[in-house]
Design an enzyme around this catalytic site. Structure first.
Site, PDB file in Angstrom:
ATOM      1  N   ARG A  41     -53.002   9.086  50.716  1.00 49.67           N
ATOM      2  CA  ARG A  41     -51.679   9.318  50.125  1.00 49.67           C
ATOM      3  C   ARG A  41     -50.850  10.292  50.958  1.00 49.67           C
ATOM      4  NH1 ARG A  41     -53.131   9.630  43.667  1.00 49.67           N
ATOM      5  NH2 ARG A  41     -52.745   7.433  43.245  1.00 49.67           N
ATOM      6  N   LYS A 202     -61.585  -0.785  32.618  1.00 51.36           N
ATOM      7  CA  LYS A 202     -60.533  -0.387  31.680  1.00 51.36           C
ATOM      8  C   LYS A 202     -59.575  -1.520  31.353  1.00 51.36           C
ATOM      9  CE  LYS A 202     -59.740   3.566  33.927  1.00 51.36           C
ATOM     10  NZ  LYS A 202     -58.803   4.550  34.366  1.00 51.36           N
ATOM     11  N   GLY A 379     -58.155   2.826  41.829  1.00 51.65           N
ATOM     12  CA  GLY A 379     -58.928   3.935  42.397  1.00 51.65           C
ATOM     13  C   GLY A 379     -60.361   3.541  42.698  1.00 51.65           C
ATOM     14  N   GLY A 402     -52.065   2.936  37.897  1.00 56.22           N
ATOM     15  CA  GLY A 402     -51.315   2.667  36.674  1.00 56.22           C
ATOM     16  C   GLY A 402     -49.929   2.116  36.921  1.00 56.22           C
TER      17      GLY A 402
HETATM   18  P1  ADP Z   1     -60.069   0.560  39.092  1.00 54.12           P
HETATM   19  O1  ADP Z   1     -60.117   2.070  39.169  1.00 54.12           O
HETATM   20  O2  ADP Z   1     -60.291  -0.074  40.421  1.00 54.12           O
HETATM   21  O3  ADP Z   1     -58.843   0.051  38.392  1.00 54.12           O
HETATM   22  P2  ADP Z   1     -61.682   0.576  36.683  1.00 54.12           P
HETATM   23  O4  ADP Z   1     -61.456   2.029  36.541  1.00 54.12           O
HETATM   24  O5  ADP Z   1     -61.079  -0.329  35.678  1.00 54.12           O
HETATM   25  O6  ADP Z   1     -61.307   0.084  38.178  1.00 54.12           O
HETATM   26  O7  ADP Z   1     -63.251   0.264  36.620  1.00 54.12           O
HETATM   27  C1  ADP Z   1     -64.188   0.775  37.535  1.00 54.12           C
HETATM   28  C2  ADP Z   1     -65.504   1.008  36.851  1.00 54.12           C
HETATM   29  O8  ADP Z   1     -65.963  -0.179  36.221  1.00 54.12           O
HETATM   30  C3  ADP Z   1     -66.613   1.393  37.815  1.00 54.12           C
HETATM   31  O9  ADP Z   1     -67.029   2.706  37.527  1.00 54.12           O
HETATM   32  C4  ADP Z   1     -67.718   0.379  37.573  1.00 54.12           C
HETATM   33  O10 ADP Z   1     -69.014   0.947  37.557  1.00 54.12           O
HETATM   34  C5  ADP Z   1     -67.370  -0.147  36.198  1.00 54.12           C
HETATM   35  N1  ADP Z   1     -67.919  -1.489  35.963  1.00 54.12           N
HETATM   36  C6  ADP Z   1     -67.741  -2.588  36.709  1.00 54.12           C
HETATM   37  N2  ADP Z   1     -68.444  -3.613  36.222  1.00 54.12           N
HETATM   38  C7  ADP Z   1     -69.091  -3.179  35.122  1.00 54.12           C
HETATM   39  C8  ADP Z   1     -69.990  -3.762  34.180  1.00 54.12           C
HETATM   40  N3  ADP Z   1     -70.368  -5.051  34.284  1.00 54.12           N
HETATM   41  N4  ADP Z   1     -70.454  -2.991  33.176  1.00 54.12           N
HETATM   42  C9  ADP Z   1     -70.076  -1.703  33.096  1.00 54.12           C
HETATM   43  N5  ADP Z   1     -69.238  -1.080  33.939  1.00 54.12           N
HETATM   44  C10 ADP Z   1     -68.750  -1.802  34.951  1.00 54.12           C
HETATM   45 MG    MG Z   2     -60.699   3.566  37.774  1.00 52.52          MG
END
Ligand code: ADP
Ligand code: MG
Length: 425
Positions: A41, A202, A379, A402
């Site tokens: 960043r 999420k 992230g 976000g």
């Molecule tokens: P990003 O930050 O890329 O938007 P998220 O915050 O939504 O992604 O999700 C990332 C998290 O999701 C990671 O910590 C990962 O371990 C978890 N995750 C991915 N697949 C699964 C699963 N099948 N069960 C539980 N947690 C998961």
């Molecule tokens: Mg995340």
């Protein structure tokens, strides 16, 4: 069409210019101090800063980092960011340990043309998050022009992103402009086929973007925790797997994510995409098989074939689905190989654990080897490709989690609105 207000040389030459950057970067302890763990960043802000420097402007940088409780917290100072920025520029970068008041006025008064001054973490004052007009005015009074180069904070109406624009001519910075353009293209006029890959945990943050993108996308590939919601929506058992429930206020209104997923699957049921020219694929795909274990740390893992799970009466009810399986990887890879545009947000499994990282890596590699437009955001998604040496192989890596999702959901971002001007008739 609405356009972002871009500045030109004449706007910035010899001016005192306030730039909102996003130096909310991960820090790590090294010896007694804190150093930057990922400076992406900070590097993203260099283009605007250098252009201002070349136009002899005095450059005042505003940022927040972390979530301080409206008061100074030494671990959330922006000083390490100033030090780091200095290593990237060959002109002076100064730092002042306040964002308003006497010390700031003094520091600005002694700033020379072409020099940079980073102010302390804005969120040490409650006025920042409250978008307090008085705080915004104090910030604005330091300069003559305002540039927002922090797209990642554009979904929040804070003093340094919205309030300040009331008082100064306000323009988009180079980084913000690039990010908006990359995302706008996906949303409004992607080269087709557009394949959207969503995973992670999420769903609350992502559901609106998924719904909106499923209208423009040709295919949506689901993985990770998000896929569990879709599997459940299809009536498949997911046992102990992670699913995120809707927050209480939505539940009260009768909304839960299983219903949203069912709705989406229903609505897109007749929208097929022709795969390998003769196989009709549904628009929204979920895993055919998964890697499962009794816990994230269990030594034993197994592949569960979901296409036969319904008939299997001896399913192990203690399992969690933690990654996409080999058949799914193969199918997703083939779908990705026909894409002209790919947007990826969310890992395909619990990538932090080596036993459940293969799915995410396979997808990352497949996207990286696509020669079309490939955009990655989130992230954890960014963290999941670390060490794979793929960074240069994506068209664009968005560090705005976000804000990018809200933009792709079709929402108007409060931080962009004041930068948008109608073209002259
Ligand atoms: P990003 O930050 O890329 O938007 P998220 O915050 O939504 O992604 O999700 C990332 C998290 O999701 C990671 O910590 C990962 O371990 C978890 N995750 C991915 N697949 C699964 C699963 N099948 N069960 C539980 N947690 C998961
Ligand atoms: Mg995340």
């Amino acid at each position: 069409m609405k356009k972002l207000g871009k500045y030109i040389g004449a706007n910035i030459r010899d001016k005192v210019v306030i730039v909102r950057v996003d130096y909310n970067v991960p820090l790590k302890k090294e010896g007694a101090g804190l150093v930057i763990a990922d400076d992406r960043r900070i590097r993203a802000s260099l283009e605007t800063i250098k252009e201002l420097h070349d136009h002899n402007a005095k450059i005042i940088l505003l940022s927040h980092v972390g979530r301080p409780n409206n008061k100074p917290e030494p671990d959330l100072s922006l000083q390490p960011m100033a030090q780091h920025l200095q290593t990237l520029l060959d002109f002076p970068v100064k730092f002042v340990a306040e964002s308003i008041g006497e010390p700031v006025l003094k520091a600005v008064a002694s700033l020379n043309p072409g020099e940079v001054l980073l102010l302390e973490n804005l969120r040490f004052h409650e006025g920042e998050k409250q978008n307090d007009p008085h705080f915004a005015h104090l910030l604005a009074s330091l300069g003559q022009i305002y540039i927002n180069d922090a797209f990642s904070t554009a979904h929040r109406a804070h003093a340094s992103t919205v309030g300040i624009t009331q008082y100064l001519p306000s323009y988009a910075g180079k980084n913000l402009e690039k990010e908006v353009e990359a995302l706008r293209k996906i949303k409004d006029e992607p080269d087709r086929p557009l394949v959207v890959v969503v995973g992670g945990a999420k769903i609350s943050d992502k559901v609106d973007a998924i719904v909106n993108l499923s209208k423009v996308a040709d295919v949506v590939l689901t993985g990770g925790g998000i896929a569990n919601t879709f599997l459940k929506a299809q009536g498949l058992e997911i046992h102990q797997s992670y699913v995120q429930d809707a927050p209480a206020d939505l539940k009260k209104k009768g909304i839960d994510y299983i219903h949203v997923a069912q709705d989406l699957l229903e609505r897109t049921r007749t929208e097929h995409v022709w795969f390998k020219e003769y196989i009709p694929l549904p628009k929204i795909l979920y895993p055919l098989d998964v890697i499962a274990a009794k816990s994230m740390d269990a030594p034993e893992t197994q592949i569960i074939d979901l296409t036969h799970a319904m008939e299997d009466s001896h399913q192990d009810k203690s399992l969690m689905y933690l990654d996409i399986g080999p058949k799914t990887r193969q199918l997703y890879k083939e779908v990705l190989s026909m894409a002209k545009t790919i947007f990826w947000n969310g890992p395909m499994g619990v990538f932090e654990k080596p036993a459940f990282s293969a799915g995410t890596q396979a997808i990352a590699q497949a996207i990286a080897s696509n020669s079309g437009t490939t955009i990655l955001g989130g992230g954890d998604t960014m963290a999941s490709i670390e060490g794979l040496d793929l960074e240069d192989k994506f068209s664009y890596i968005s560090s705005a989690g976000g804000a990018a999702l809200e933009f792709l959901a079709g929402k108007e971002l409060p931080g962009l609105k004041p930068l948008i001007v109608q073209p002259e008739a």
